[in-house]
Design an enzyme around this catalytic site. Sequence first.
Site, short mmCIF file in Angstrom:
data_model
loop_
_atom_site.label_atom_id
_atom_site.label_comp_id
_atom_site.label_asym_id
_atom_site.label_seq_id
_atom_site.Cartn_x
_atom_site.Cartn_y
_atom_site.Cartn_z
N SER A 129 104.32 119.20 66.19
CA SER A 129 104.17 118.57 67.70
C SER A 129 105.21 117.40 67.64
O SER A 129 106.65 117.70 67.60
CB SER A 129 102.81 118.19 67.77
OG SER A 129 102.65 117.86 69.13
N ASP A 284 101.47 128.55 73.10
CA ASP A 284 101.34 126.93 73.46
C ASP A 284 101.74 126.96 74.84
O ASP A 284 102.88 127.27 75.33
CB ASP A 284 102.33 126.50 72.28
CG ASP A 284 102.47 125.01 72.27
OD1 ASP A 284 102.05 124.36 73.28
OD2 ASP A 284 102.59 124.31 71.03
N HIS A 313 98.52 125.13 71.42
CA HIS A 313 99.39 124.20 70.72
C HIS A 313 98.69 123.88 69.36
O HIS A 313 99.27 123.41 68.37
CB HIS A 313 99.31 122.81 71.54
CG HIS A 313 100.18 121.78 70.86
ND1 HIS A 313 101.50 121.90 70.42
CD2 HIS A 313 99.81 120.56 70.44
CE1 HIS A 313 102.15 120.77 69.95
NE2 HIS A 313 100.94 120.19 69.84
#
Lengths: 338, 338
Positions: A129, A284, A313
């Site tokens: 991330s 995602d 995600h």
Amino acid sequence: MADYEIFELGDVVLQSGQTIRGAQMAYKTYGKLNEAKDNVIVYPCWYSGTHLENEWLISESMALDPRKYFIIVPNMFGNGLSSSPSNTPAPYNASRFPKVTAYDNVVQQHRLVTEKFGISKIKLVTGWSMGALQTFHWGAIFPDMVERILPFQGSAKCSRHNFVFLEGVKAALQADAAFADGFYKEQPAKGLRAASRVYAGWGFSQTFYRVEADLKKMGYASLEDFLVGFWEGWLLSKDANNLLTMLSTWQNGDISNNPLYGGDYKKALSSIKAKAIVMPASTDLYFPPEDSAFEVENMPNAELRVVKTYWGHFAGGPGTSPDDIKTIDAALKELLAS
Amino acid sequence: MADYEIFELGDVVLQSGQTIRGAQMAYKTYGKLNEAKDNVIVYPCWYSGTHLENEWLISESMALDPRKYFIIVPNMFGNGLSSSPSNTPAPYNASRFPKVTAYDNVVQQHRLVTEKFGISKIKLVTGWSMGALQTFHWGAIFPDMVERILPFQGSAKCSRHNFVFLEGVKAALQADAAFADGFYKEQPAKGLRAASRVYAGWGFSQTFYRVEADLKKMGYASLEDFLVGFWEGWLLSKDANNLLTMLSTWQNGDISNNPLYGGDYKKALSSIKAKAIVMPASTDLYFPPEDSAFEVENMPNAELRVVKTYWGHFAGGPGTSPDDIKTIDAALKELLAS
């Protein structure tokens, strides 16, 4: 007793022109730096997380094996351990904390790696991330130093859609009058809870919710239990100004927005010499594989490897999806062995 | 001067057990009911919209041609024209307005159609988004009356993920202290603006933002200009309690949650006799085609026809995407001719 070290950075002038005076970088290392100093892994943190929330991927049974590697986890500015709104004295505290970019973070992390440890080659940079955002920055800003990168579920530049999702999170948090322009006496709980609910729709995929993985895989008793227990529990444990500092870092993330590349995104991508496996998750919602494909097309030594999953995600989240973690860990092993 | 009519419903007892006393349904008709009363189209409204926001699909050059058809557009409870928090006297005003379901809406719309106009067959029910939710309800609750349905970018039941997205919108709006539990003196502008920003990430797809359709197709000057001009402009023109009433209607939408089907979703779907074309948008982030596919698999006389587009949910929005509107209009023509 803190389980981490502090690297004193002095006064750090940022891209914004603002300064963090007496800046500190909190970090933790795992394993030992060998004599050749060629067993180094840098593993930056994700949004809101500290080194503690990275530890799930470090293990003797996994690729990031502290018996073999010297793993450095630098904490991001704004995460509450490195210099942050919550730990900086007035007048630079709270919402007066300077605006920090991912470039600023990585340039200072580079100082930690070189000045503190005398390291000149990094075997691997990896992260999830916002950790992936910093990973891309490492590859682009220090292309001769970084041999391998494996960014998972992240991007080299915050997309316009990703920016908008974060606008929603920010606006929900700031809608709470208790936020008081950042000069709150207590955390703005209503705003933090609202921001959590906004985030909840983005963090996992439509299919995740359809198959009720929150109940059947994660053990929550109901959807509302998941929204409160997982999501509100997450953001209520954080400081609002810290979250907003990191959110700004995220929204302004762009490997080309610096003197090296002057905004030329393709040039920045093409300058990443590291051998790379870029791993988006198929579902995602804010880092869609299409954005990763563009990155890989413009990187000279990169492979796109999509993690097929309904976890969205959170495919590479801290321990949430065991199957996806195996996939990511296997890719890390493969890349480290190559 | 109002451009719509009012149908007096009397006291309406709702599924919640609450009552709208002296309930009113605002509606507008287009074209003329023929003698055989067999040229009827019912076209329910979408979230926050009135009959005015449905008119873009009604035209002599389009399928919904008022020269041929008698088109009835009923306004949803809570939309500000039919009975709503904003127009109901105390003690049932504001946040004390009863909880209304899509079932409640459609049962009362059926009274309008039968009691007011003496209609016994409906050639077509169609609608976008929450209009599609009501369209599915028409098909399931009155299977012998409704000959055709074309729900576009909507669902027969609010999915868990869709529910979560709406939780974010609701929490952002209510985080504003000015909301005052619904008893505000002025609209809670900060909350409405926050809710708009949350919505902005969902309404259009990642690709829409990637290709900058907000700038290049819709003519906004910047992303921020789009967020303010399109999104904040939308919700600031609405009443907060009305929005929350309709949001609750949406979240609780389920064609099977009624005495006819007792929660048996597959049974409700399989009871829809109408010839149906179900049209999700390929990139809709809250009504993904997978949910529509499940619906169609369980409907006896339905075809799944995915609109391939990057416009996301707004593929069938009011005039936003001309190409997608052509696709939907062509399907309406085909269905009406069949």
